[in-house]
Design a protein around this motif. Sequence first.
Motif, mmCIF file in Angstrom:
data_model
loop_
_atom_site.group_PDB
_atom_site.id
_atom_site.type_symbol
_atom_site.label_atom_id
_atom_site.label_comp_id
_atom_site.label_asym_id
_atom_site.label_seq_id
_atom_site.Cartn_x
_atom_site.Cartn_y
_atom_site.Cartn_z
ATOM 1 N N HIS A 125 3.511 11.053 -1.916
ATOM 2 C CA HIS A 125 4.279 9.604 -2.484
ATOM 3 C C HIS A 125 5.044 9.351 -3.191
ATOM 4 C CE1 HIS A 125 2.663 6.735 -5.504
ATOM 5 N NE2 HIS A 125 2.880 6.279 -4.504
ATOM 6 N N PRO B 290 5.011 -0.689 -12.337
ATOM 7 C CA PRO B 290 3.982 0.154 -12.304
ATOM 8 C C PRO B 290 3.335 0.238 -11.767
ATOM 9 C CG PRO B 290 4.250 -0.993 -14.644
ATOM 10 C CD PRO B 290 4.925 -1.890 -14.189
ATOM 11 N N GLU B 291 2.906 -1.343 -11.138
ATOM 12 C CA GLU B 291 1.561 -1.518 -9.537
ATOM 13 C C GLU B 291 2.652 -1.198 -8.212
ATOM 14 O OE1 GLU B 291 -0.971 -5.327 -10.664
ATOM 15 O OE2 GLU B 291 -2.231 -4.203 -11.932
ATOM 16 N N THR B 292 4.015 -1.554 -7.926
ATOM 17 C CA THR B 292 4.280 -1.384 -7.267
ATOM 18 C C THR B 292 4.359 -0.145 -6.365
ATOM 19 O OG1 THR B 292 6.244 -2.093 -8.100
ATOM 20 C CG2 THR B 292 6.609 -1.564 -6.280
ATOM 21 N N GLY C 233 0.810 4.236 -0.651
ATOM 22 C CA GLY C 233 0.554 5.434 -1.762
ATOM 23 C C GLY C 233 0.068 6.453 -0.153
ATOM 24 N N ASP D 29 1.123 13.925 -4.492
ATOM 25 C CA ASP D 29 2.226 13.510 -5.128
ATOM 26 C C ASP D 29 3.482 14.312 -4.804
ATOM 27 O OD1 ASP D 29 0.308 12.642 -6.812
ATOM 28 O OD2 ASP D 29 0.427 15.100 -8.544
ATOM 29 N N SER E 289 1.410 2.059 -6.573
ATOM 30 C CA SER E 289 0.236 2.433 -7.389
ATOM 31 C C SER E 289 -0.420 2.727 -5.816
ATOM 32 C CB SER E 289 -0.646 1.522 -8.270
ATOM 33 O OG SER E 289 -0.376 -0.159 -7.598
ATOM 34 N N SER F 143 1.059 -1.139 0.497
ATOM 35 C CA SER F 143 -0.247 -0.339 0.144
ATOM 36 C C SER F 143 0.689 1.266 0.114
ATOM 37 C CB SER F 143 -0.819 -0.197 1.158
ATOM 38 O OG SER F 143 -1.977 1.283 1.342
#
Length: 319
Positions: free
Chosen positions: A226, A245-247, A173, A223, A249, A171
Amino acid sequence: MDHEITPDAKTIHWEREAIERLLQADLRERRAVRRWRMAKSLLWMLLFAALVWAVAADAWRTAAAPSGPHTALVSIRGEIADRGEASAENVLPALRSALEDPGSRALVLLINSPGGSPVQAGLINDEIRRLRALHDKPIYAVVEETCASAAYYIASAADDIYVDKASIVGSIGVLMDGFGFVDAMHKLGVERRLLTAGANKGFLDPFSPQTETQKHYAQAMLDQIHQQFIDVVKRGRGERLKATPETFSGLFWTGEQAIGLGLADGYGSLDSVARDVVKQEKLVDYTNKENLAERFAKRFGAAFGEGAVRALRLLPTLR
């Protein structure tokens, strides 16, 4: 000839009874007040004795900690928030005590947290890195059920991260949530009267419409935080991280998946890491837990209790 008016026997008897009843009621009231004062004094004495006992017991436990070779333990549980159990205020002194002890061979961070404040997590992460360099002792993170968001922010500073195959990890983010009631107020015929000095002072007010400018400003903040999170994870995990790309996210994974993604290093529990990795099965818990005295002081909100705790903490036998 004047006639003297004398009360009859019944009147005299009634007056005497009335006076006696008043005197008895006054006596009972005085006794009740005296008993209440004694009870209140006794209650304060018992509370103070409990405070003394709790702080002394905490000091005794600290002083009685084994000084021989051992694996140091600091738990990070629950929400990571200011003044919480997993706040930097509580965790940092525990980290220092654990690594400053000459008997500790390594430090294990036992983590079970859904996350929380990036500020608190950042403070803890920075201190872990500083202390590891200062004392040259390995630091491991062991995940129980959850190590998400700010908790993973902390864990990424460890040398290695151990998980259970079903742990929840990741998680990576940042979020900022709230509600908007503008349309509901219009339907109900409610007028919002908000006066501000400063064009953006009512920024994110749930009862006022959100402008595009304010939305973009908030998103820029998220942002930036993040990216700070991403940089910390990349620095901590290094080449072990298999970024996709999802690491970053905001998704989370099982412990088994986390190992495959390079977010964790292997399977392990507190006992197995102490036994097989540190090679010191003896565990010493340095977690800065809230003691009985502090719970009393916070629950009752008594200035006396707070003052007593602070005064007792000044004793040289404590911490």
